[in-house]
Design a protein around this motif. Sequence first.
Motif, mmCIF file in Angstrom:
data_model
loop_
_atom_site.group_PDB
_atom_site.id
_atom_site.type_symbol
_atom_site.label_atom_id
_atom_site.label_comp_id
_atom_site.label_asym_id
_atom_site.label_seq_id
_atom_site.Cartn_x
_atom_site.Cartn_y
_atom_site.Cartn_z
ATOM 1 N N VAL B 91 0.807 -1.223 0.000
ATOM 2 C CA VAL B 91 0.000 0.000 0.000
ATOM 3 C C VAL B 91 0.837 1.267 0.000
ATOM 4 N N GLN B 92 2.141 1.129 0.132
ATOM 5 C CA GLN B 92 2.970 2.334 0.092
ATOM 6 C C GLN B 92 4.242 2.037 -0.670
ATOM 7 N N ASN B 93 4.664 2.946 -1.516
ATOM 8 C CA ASN B 93 5.820 2.784 -2.387
ATOM 9 C C ASN B 93 5.620 1.609 -3.333
ATOM 10 N N SER B 94 5.446 1.922 -4.552
ATOM 11 C CA SER B 94 5.402 0.939 -5.640
ATOM 12 C C SER B 94 4.261 -0.069 -5.529
ATOM 13 N N GLY B 95 3.249 0.218 -4.757
ATOM 14 C CA GLY B 95 2.095 -0.679 -4.715
ATOM 15 C C GLY B 95 1.065 -0.222 -5.736
ATOM 16 N N PRO B 96 0.155 -1.092 -6.096
ATOM 17 C CA PRO B 96 -0.855 -0.707 -7.077
ATOM 18 C C PRO B 96 -2.048 0.024 -6.458
ATOM 19 N N SER B 97 -2.109 0.114 -5.134
ATOM 20 C CA SER B 97 -3.327 0.586 -4.491
ATOM 21 C C SER B 97 -3.553 2.087 -4.627
ATOM 22 N N GLY B 98 -2.503 2.838 -4.940
ATOM 23 C CA GLY B 98 -2.675 4.277 -5.071
ATOM 24 C C GLY B 98 -2.801 4.980 -3.736
ATOM 25 N N ASP B 99 -2.445 4.305 -2.676
ATOM 26 C CA ASP B 99 -2.546 4.929 -1.362
ATOM 27 C C ASP B 99 -1.336 5.795 -1.030
ATOM 28 N N ASP B 100 -0.342 5.826 -1.915
ATOM 29 C CA ASP B 100 0.837 6.657 -1.674
ATOM 30 C C ASP B 100 0.459 8.102 -1.384
ATOM 31 N N SER B 101 -0.576 8.566 -2.101
ATOM 32 C CA SER B 101 -0.939 9.978 -1.980
ATOM 33 C C SER B 101 -1.415 10.310 -0.570
ATOM 34 N N PHE B 102 -1.695 9.288 0.241
ATOM 35 C CA PHE B 102 -2.102 9.541 1.623
ATOM 36 C C PHE B 102 -1.008 10.304 2.363
ATOM 37 N N PHE B 103 0.250 10.028 2.017
ATOM 38 C CA PHE B 103 1.352 10.663 2.740
ATOM 39 C C PHE B 103 1.923 11.886 2.035
ATOM 40 N N GLU B 104 1.627 12.055 0.741
ATOM 41 C CA GLU B 104 2.300 13.080 -0.047
ATOM 42 C C GLU B 104 2.206 14.482 0.539
ATOM 43 N N LYS B 105 1.019 14.869 0.971
ATOM 44 C CA LYS B 105 0.867 16.244 1.452
ATOM 45 C C LYS B 105 1.063 16.372 2.955
ATOM 46 N N GLN B 106 1.462 15.290 3.591
ATOM 47 C CA GLN B 106 1.638 15.352 5.035
ATOM 48 C C GLN B 106 3.016 15.879 5.401
ATOM 49 N N LYS B 107 3.083 16.459 6.607
ATOM 50 C CA LYS B 107 4.371 16.894 7.139
ATOM 51 C C LYS B 107 4.361 16.432 8.588
ATOM 52 N N ARG B 108 5.220 15.479 8.913
ATOM 53 C CA ARG B 108 5.082 14.823 10.204
ATOM 54 C C ARG B 108 6.063 15.322 11.263
ATOM 55 N N ILE B 109 5.516 15.980 12.264
ATOM 56 C CA ILE B 109 6.315 16.387 13.426
ATOM 57 C C ILE B 109 5.819 15.612 14.642
ATOM 58 N N VAL B 110 4.547 15.798 14.941
ATOM 59 C CA VAL B 110 3.958 15.087 16.081
ATOM 60 C C VAL B 110 3.983 13.577 15.833
ATOM 61 N N LEU B 111 3.678 13.205 14.616
ATOM 62 C CA LEU B 111 3.581 11.782 14.290
ATOM 63 C C LEU B 111 4.901 11.229 13.755
ATOM 64 N N ARG B 112 6.018 11.967 14.010
ATOM 65 C CA ARG B 112 7.275 11.605 13.346
ATOM 66 C C ARG B 112 7.707 10.161 13.603
ATOM 67 N N ASN B 113 7.412 9.657 14.781
ATOM 68 C CA ASN B 113 7.840 8.300 15.106
ATOM 69 C C ASN B 113 6.703 7.279 15.080
ATOM 70 N N CYS B 114 5.487 7.758 14.861
ATOM 71 C CA CYS B 114 4.340 6.874 14.992
ATOM 72 C C CYS B 114 4.311 5.824 13.891
ATOM 73 N N GLY B 115 4.248 4.592 14.298
ATOM 74 C CA GLY B 115 4.243 3.498 13.336
ATOM 75 C C GLY B 115 5.644 3.108 12.901
ATOM 76 N N ILE B 116 6.638 3.842 13.389
ATOM 77 C CA ILE B 116 8.021 3.552 12.999
ATOM 78 C C ILE B 116 8.776 2.883 14.134
ATOM 79 N N ILE B 117 8.626 3.443 15.350
ATOM 80 C CA ILE B 117 9.344 2.849 16.477
ATOM 81 C C ILE B 117 8.412 1.994 17.332
ATOM 82 N N ASP B 118 9.024 1.149 18.139
ATOM 83 C CA ASP B 118 8.264 0.357 19.098
ATOM 84 C C ASP B 118 7.966 1.250 20.307
ATOM 85 N N PRO B 119 6.698 1.534 20.566
ATOM 86 C CA PRO B 119 6.367 2.462 21.648
ATOM 87 C C PRO B 119 6.763 1.927 23.026
#
Lengths: 168, 588
Positions: B91-119
């Motif tokens: 669903v992200q990077n090179s997938g056929p779903s077209g969901d890439d655009s979900f992140f295109e206009k985002q700018k992540r400060i608060v969510l910078r680590n969300c979904g990336i690190i183990d909380p």
Amino acid sequence: MMARENTKKGQGENGFSNFKVELWKYQGEMGALIPLLQSAQGTYGYIPESAIDHISEVVGIPAADIYGVITFYSQFRLKPMGKNIIKICDGTACHVNASTAILRTVEDELKVNGDETTEDGLFTLQKVACLGCCSLSPVIMINDETHGKLTPKKVTKLLKEYRENCNE
Amino acid sequence: MKTIKVGLGTCGVSAGAEKTLEAVRLAIEKENIQVTLKETGCNGMCFREPLMEVIDESSHSFLYGDVTPEKAQRIMAEHVVGDSPVKEWIVQNSGPSGDDSFFEKQKRIVLRNCGIIDPNSIDEYMAVGGYEAIQKVLKEYTPEKVIEVITNSGLRGRGGGGFLTGVKWKFCRQASGDKKYIICNADEGDPGAFMDRSTLESDPHSVLEGMMICAYAIGADEGYFYVRAEYPKAVQRLKHSIREALARGFLGKNIFGSAFNFSVKIKEGAGAFVCGEETALIASIEGKRGMPRFRPPFPANKGLWAKPTNINNVETFANISWIIMNGAEAFASMGTENSKGTKVFALAGKIARGGLAEVPMGITINEIVYDIGGGIKEGKKFKAVQMGGPSGGCIPASMGDLKIDYQQINKTGAIMGSGGLVVMDETTCMVDMAKFFLRFTEDESCGKCTFCRIGTKRMLEVLERITDGKGKEEDVDLLRELAYQIKNNTVCGLGQTAPNPVLTTLKYFPEEYEAHIRDKKCPAHSCAALVTYSIRADACKGCAMCVKACPSEAISGEKKKAHEINIGLCIRCGKCFETCKFDAVIKN
Ligand SMILES: Cc1cc2nc3c(=O)[nH]c(=O)nc-3n(C[C@H](O)[C@H](O)[C@H](O)COP(=O)(O)O)c2cc1C
């Protein structure tokens, strides 16, 4: 999932209930009333009159004032609750995505109206404002488990599973 | 070695992520695969949960969406072991779903680590620069300097009010008294908002670090998290984070070798929306009924236990360490004249891609709904967005080009609020929406102010009458009059903003009120009392499903022949409409 819920509500160390342990630990901390009430409810499933008296004695707050606090917060119950607590979300997103149909289905299935407990004591229904899982709406929470993207059919199935689990 | 991450936020778990994780674990054990398996929080793509990410040996990330246990097995076999990604589920990077655009206009400060690190891992937080900001502050900055940086960044409180954070800190810093408190407001009561929950679940340390910096700046040594009772996972992760931080000596006495002492406690709410209001919240921590009081005195001078207290929202705190590390200018370079930085929005309702999105201030509503949210579900028509929850209002689709910032949103009659953005389509009735919010505020009013306690009830009665088809011509004026009185005669924000949902729908959708009152019709076919059902004979297959579903025995007809609804017996519950597989039941 049910087993975990039960141990959580169950007895604390040395066979004394969590609530009693909390009361003993009390050493005049300010603002201890609400955590103590939460502990009583965690142990008994509701807040029995005797717990109010105990807290009043230990903390030194008149029982009438404690009663006032209990009735202010929607979390606290003065009547025993069912084994499973079903929270039906009627937040904005769920409302827009037809949570009313979910509520109606659960009410029909359990034969209860609004915030009531089933006759067999298995379920207590609670309508809540928002469970914060809006992207999965409509959502319900059974005990500590959240279930999303529901349809009347899925809810019926879910309730059946819980009922069977309880009867085991 | 590859790394596998499975998102275990509340949204992930309720979509079945625990079973997915289990399937991955089983595959690892069975085949003895050498990988690093990690649990993370939520990256915001709630609409694709459960999410599973595979990071290969060359640090290439592949994000899979809607990963059932079965799909997980195939991903393990083909991608993790066999090195050939399962393209169709990416669903992200090179997938056929077209969901890439979900992140295109985002700018992540608060969510910078969300979904990336183990909380649940303080080490992972530190590996991405965590707890560097507090060390920098303790070594290099005076408290005044911290306040100056935050003030210059232009950060405004994200809890709803939008007050300048640096200025608020300064008030508390200047308040006299040795003992001061800080409180993190994680009560997140607005229905339709879940950014604070997700942040606490996905990156709790960033909030804690922001709080520590604030405590240093204002001279507090004790803090509280006030968390909603409905967020057990957030509480659990916070508790764990606090224990970890204590074990490292990041909390306690002489933190990082400085003279700064700080400890935190968690208080769980007990289910009262009004406790999100700062003075009510303080009363609640003190163990009392959570009723707001008149301000001044402000909490900055007289707060918890009558001591100077600073209260900020979760998202506000999550911005702090980023600002310290990247500088006030970097933050202030984003956004508009009066609203700097980014804002996290919780997208929900009739939107195709519901989830969390963090965008720079100044983005338009249309960009959020279409470019990020992927438009409206099921190809329906975009009608309005609701912003600001029960204190906010409905902004019509025709104003979709509005740039989102505090001032612009206020001008519409809605408010920025905490960031809930519920999208509505043509099937949503705006009068019903107004009624929905009024019922909420009426229920949650603490009862202190007469106009809030009784006024909201009267307004609700009028709205109920209208949606029941019993509205009167003068009802609209009555609603306006009540709204005016409630706004001007109440102590706290709850009452002062309670009429907003009614006022904005009256302003932008007057024709819907008219249709209900004059024509006794609900244009959105949503108000039960104003909808009648009938069966299209040409589409009905005579399967009798609706006959069985009807609780009032209003449907008759032989098997295999078209059925009919007896309007006189029909109680308009809509069961037949939901049950019919052939779309033969229609609303009129
Ligand atoms: C009825 C009512 C409910 C509120 N609920 C919340 C809430 O859930 N979370 C929150 O952060 N602020 C809430 N607020 C705003 C708080 O009073 C306070 O302004 C805020 O926590 C300050 O933090 P900030 O400056 O970082 O925004 C609420 C206000 C009112 C009047």
